[in-house]
Structure formats: C-alpha cells, structure tokens
Design a protein around this motif. Sequence first.
Motif, PDB file in Angstrom:
ATOM      1  N   GLN A 234       0.831  -1.204   0.000  1.00  0.00           N
ATOM      2  CA  GLN A 234       0.000   0.000   0.000  1.00  0.00           C
ATOM      3  C   GLN A 234       0.867   1.256   0.000  1.00  0.00           C
ATOM      4  OE1 GLN A 234      -2.364   0.509   3.551  1.00  0.00           O
ATOM      5  NE2 GLN A 234      -3.812   1.854   2.512  1.00  0.00           N
TER       6      GLN A 234
ATOM      7  N   ILE B  35       2.521   1.703  -3.471  1.00  0.00           N
ATOM      8  CA  ILE B  35       1.512   2.206  -4.416  1.00  0.00           C
ATOM      9  C   ILE B  35       1.251   3.694  -4.148  1.00  0.00           C
ATOM     10  CG2 ILE B  35      -0.945   2.079  -5.015  1.00  0.00           C
ATOM     11  CD1 ILE B  35      -0.601  -1.040  -4.643  1.00  0.00           C
ATOM     12  N   GLY B  36       1.173   4.057  -2.877  1.00  0.00           N
ATOM     13  CA  GLY B  36       0.955   5.456  -2.525  1.00  0.00           C
ATOM     14  C   GLY B  36       2.140   6.351  -2.849  1.00  0.00           C
TER      15      GLY B  36
ATOM     16  N   GLN C 138       0.264   5.324  -7.881  1.00  0.00           N
ATOM     17  CA  GLN C 138      -0.350   4.371  -8.804  1.00  0.00           C
ATOM     18  C   GLN C 138      -1.859   4.283  -8.685  1.00  0.00           C
ATOM     19  OE1 GLN C 138       1.305   2.750 -11.377  1.00  0.00           O
ATOM     20  NE2 GLN C 138       2.676   4.355 -10.697  1.00  0.00           N
ATOM     21  N   ASN C 139      -2.435   4.822  -7.624  1.00  0.00           N
ATOM     22  CA  ASN C 139      -3.892   4.837  -7.496  1.00  0.00           C
ATOM     23  C   ASN C 139      -4.380   6.226  -7.893  1.00  0.00           C
ATOM     24  OD1 ASN C 139      -6.570   4.985  -6.650  1.00  0.00           O
ATOM     25  ND2 ASN C 139      -6.216   3.712  -4.841  1.00  0.00           N
ATOM     26  N   PRO C 140      -4.993   6.349  -9.086  1.00  0.00           N
ATOM     27  CA  PRO C 140      -5.400   7.681  -9.567  1.00  0.00           C
ATOM     28  C   PRO C 140      -6.395   8.372  -8.636  1.00  0.00           C
ATOM     29  CG  PRO C 140      -5.805   5.984 -11.244  1.00  0.00           C
ATOM     30  CD  PRO C 140      -5.311   5.296 -10.015  1.00  0.00           C
ATOM     31  N   ARG C 141      -7.162   7.605  -7.923  1.00  0.00           N
ATOM     32  CA  ARG C 141      -8.142   8.188  -7.008  1.00  0.00           C
ATOM     33  C   ARG C 141      -7.467   8.844  -5.809  1.00  0.00           C
ATOM     34  NH1 ARG C 141     -10.558   6.054  -2.669  1.00  0.00           N
ATOM     35  NH2 ARG C 141      -9.840   3.953  -3.124  1.00  0.00           N
ATOM     36  N   LYS C 142      -6.354   8.264  -5.340  1.00  0.00           N
ATOM     37  CA  LYS C 142      -5.670   8.773  -4.150  1.00  0.00           C
ATOM     38  C   LYS C 142      -4.442   9.621  -4.476  1.00  0.00           C
ATOM     39  CE  LYS C 142      -7.020   4.980  -1.108  1.00  0.00           C
ATOM     40  NZ  LYS C 142      -6.516   3.910  -0.241  1.00  0.00           N
TER      41      LYS C 142
ATOM     42  N   SER D  82      -0.072   9.346  -1.988  1.00  0.00           N
ATOM     43  CA  SER D  82      -0.603   9.353  -0.624  1.00  0.00           C
ATOM     44  C   SER D  82       0.427   8.940   0.427  1.00  0.00           C
ATOM     45  CB  SER D  82      -1.816   8.418  -0.540  1.00  0.00           C
ATOM     46  OG  SER D  82      -1.431   7.103  -0.914  1.00  0.00           O
TER      47      SER D  82
END
Length: 117
Positions: free
Chosen positions: A49, A52-53, A57-61, A64
């Motif tokens: 996590q 990714i943050g 890599q998470n377009p929504r977050k 992070s």
Amino acid sequence: MADRAHEDDVWDTIDRLYAWLDANQAHTGRELLLLRMLKLSEEVGEVAQAVIGATGQNPRKGTSHTWDDVRSELCDVAITALVALRTLAPDAREVFTMHLAGVEERSLGPSSADVRA
C-alpha cells in the motif's frame, strides 16, 4: 563488538515484544500461532500500500505516501517476522543467525565469512 551489542539490543527488544504480546493475547495455542503468522501478511500488505501510494499508482488517491512510509512499513515487516520467529523458536536469535550464515554462504560463497573476520 559494537555490532554484537546492537544485535543484542534488537533481540532483547524482540523478546520484550514477544512477552508483551503473549501477556495480552485473546487467543492461545495453535490459533495464536496462526494469527501471529497472519500478522506478517498484513504488514507486507501495508508495504505494498505504501509503495503504491509513494508512486501515485492509485489515480483516485494520487501520491498518498512517501518513501519514508515505505521504509517504516518494511521495518514493521522485519519486527513482525522476528516476533513470529520467536513465537516458533525460543532460540530465535540462534536460529536466525545460523540461517543468515547459510544464506550468506549460498549467496556470496564460502569465503564471505573470511572477508568479514
């Protein structure tokens, strides 16, 4: 000698964490053993996590987390793994040291221990 003192500090802390966890467990026996091993998977997931943050890599977050967060989560994995090992082996320090020496020899060759000495 300072390295050995630091190693002792790490294992003394692991022993204290192990004792604290055992004194505050709602489960015992095999269930406790399995839950302690599952905790390691949870910590590894937190590393993923954080990576990714940190990479966004998470377009929504978006971004992070930081790479400091990743380092912190990796430390949690190492601590959790050592506590899990201590749960399985009262002589965890010796088990780990022997295993590490085997990995070192397989990976770096039998002469790697001579280089250290």
